[in-house]
Motif scaffolding. Sequence first.
Motif, PDB file in Angstrom:
ATOM      1  N   HIS A   1      38.440  44.707  36.629  1.00  0.00           N
ATOM      2  CA  HIS A   1      38.006  44.939  38.009  1.00  0.00           C
ATOM      3  C   HIS A   1      38.917  45.936  38.708  1.00  0.00           C
ATOM      4  CE1 HIS A   1      36.275  44.252  41.906  1.00  0.00           C
ATOM      5  NE2 HIS A   1      37.418  43.782  42.396  1.00  0.00           N
ATOM      6  N   THR A   2      38.332  46.930  39.322  1.00  0.00           N
ATOM      7  CA  THR A   2      39.069  47.890  40.131  1.00  0.00           C
ATOM      8  C   THR A   2      38.426  47.962  41.509  1.00  0.00           C
ATOM      9  OG1 THR A   2      37.702  49.720  39.337  1.00  0.00           O
ATOM     10  CG2 THR A   2      39.767  49.283  38.146  1.00  0.00           C
ATOM     11  N   LEU A   3      39.215  48.338  42.505  1.00  0.00           N
ATOM     12  CA  LEU A   3      38.720  48.408  43.873  1.00  0.00           C
ATOM     13  C   LEU A   3      38.015  49.747  44.098  1.00  0.00           C
ATOM     14  CD1 LEU A   3      41.704  46.853  45.865  1.00  0.00           C
ATOM     15  CD2 LEU A   3      39.639  45.741  44.998  1.00  0.00           C
ATOM     16  N   GLU A   4      36.764  49.660  44.505  1.00  0.00           N
ATOM     17  CA  GLU A   4      35.982  50.860  44.806  1.00  0.00           C
ATOM     18  C   GLU A   4      36.102  51.151  46.301  1.00  0.00           C
ATOM     19  OE1 GLU A   4      32.134  51.317  42.805  1.00  0.00           O
ATOM     20  OE2 GLU A   4      32.455  49.306  41.991  1.00  0.00           O
TER      21      GLU A   4
ATOM     22  N   LYS B   1      36.951  42.623  46.815  1.00  0.00           N
ATOM     23  CA  LYS B   1      38.253  42.606  46.144  1.00  0.00           C
ATOM     24  C   LYS B   1      38.396  41.431  45.185  1.00  0.00           C
ATOM     25  CE  LYS B   1      43.236  42.730  46.998  1.00  0.00           C
ATOM     26  NZ  LYS B   1      44.311  42.867  48.029  1.00  0.00           N
TER      27      LYS B   1
END
Length: 520
Positions: A22-25, A176
């Motif tokens: 998971h990465t923050l867009e 998040k």
Amino acid sequence: MTAREYHDRTAHSPASVHTSGHTLEWDIKPFPFKVYSDLPAIPLPREIDPVALDTLAALAGPAPAAPKLGLGELTAVLYYAAGVTRKKTYPGGGEVLFRAAASTGALFQTEVYVAVSAVSGLEAGLYHFCPGDFALRRLRPGDVRGALAASAADDSLASRSATVLLTGIYWRNAWKYQARAYRHLFWDSGTMLANLLAVAGALGLAPRVLTGFVDAEVNRLLGVDAAREAALELVALGPDTAPAPAGPPLEAVEHVTLPLSSSEVDYPLIRAIHTASSLATADAVRAWRRPGGSHAAMGGDRPTILDDAGGRVVALPPPRKQVGRGLGETIQRRGSTRRFGHAALTAEELGTALWAATRGLEADVPAGLVDLYLVVNAVEGVPAGAYVYRPTTHALELLAAGDFRNRSAYLCLEQPLGGDAAAVIYFLARLDELTDLFGDRGYRLANLDAGLAGGRAYLAAYAQGFGASGLTFYDADVVQFFSPHASGKDAIFVTALGRSAADGRVTIDSNLTVRGRPSA
């Protein structure tokens, strides 16, 4: 889906965290305010009651009942619960807005609505509070308290002056935290409730929390899309008035709101646990409330190590009764600590925070559903080690002696805050027993109770001049660390306490005028 299944599937472990892709867009980060674009704003008074009652006195119990609820009092409740209290402007024009209550990731997914009738200075109706422009917008005209009382299976709501309704917007936090966000809805609404209950109590508004209601009916009353936003708790305020008149069923409402972001990611687990923990009828609400109960915390003695059933107990000093800082000022100064120094707290300071965290409240279900375990790193008169707090005797039971700074940092998702803090509170609960008693909705209660306790610890910490920060954790590792005492329990929430390092907090300026004090 059951609460147990949801909890286990959203548990953090070293493997799940380190292998997460998971990465923050940032281009779709949700906007922090809900804005109704088709409704006119009703500005609230910009001069706020300072709520000068000493913070600890406010946490100890409510003030004498007020004869009425006016717009000024309601404004103070909304501001100190959910308002924008401070701001910081960066070179280049960037601005960060700080809120009255802490929120996971500073995402502020808790929305505030209020149903009013007998509030002087405000027409009867159902309103949404927007902290961004400090205004109300009326979603429904007229007195809706009768419909609200029917949905909550509680006739008293039809007579109380107002009811505040807290909701959670899933996507604003899930951006998040993904599916784990459902836990955060109740941590954060609980932290907000800590402020709301303290302020409303200090103003003599006799707040009472209701956690049981027909979910679909309350969501329909608010006009929210239950797939994206859902009611979490209700809080009755003010003296009794003439009851709401009977009327026809309310029609559905649907108002236009600005999109939170250009796109959203759906997390079906959130909707699944919310549906599983919902109540479908007023009869189901009444049956759900039957377990009942109460909880209160008491004081203790001076710190000294005593023998107790083969173990060791540290009896804490009596909690402080006052600190000379009013509740409004404490909330104005609050801000999650980003870096702790290693300076020690006193046993009195820690004991006061623990006492505040375990205060009882007026509600439709019992409080005290979580147990407080601690890692003590630097508290005068309390040897470093792992403890469990006994609220009825205001004492700490030693589970293991030793320096656990590194271990506590690891348990808190390997965050330095968990090791640098003077003391770290780990909230644990017997989830299986709670869901046996309250059904899957018991999962909501456990997380709410922990959030509320953490929020009260925040208030006590900042009132006394030190800091606090909420943290996440490795679920199973926390339980294992405090076992065998914690065997059969689940980790719910974490709050770290300590003195801020020199650069651990941001200095920010007030953007509202507080009556009786000069503006910043």
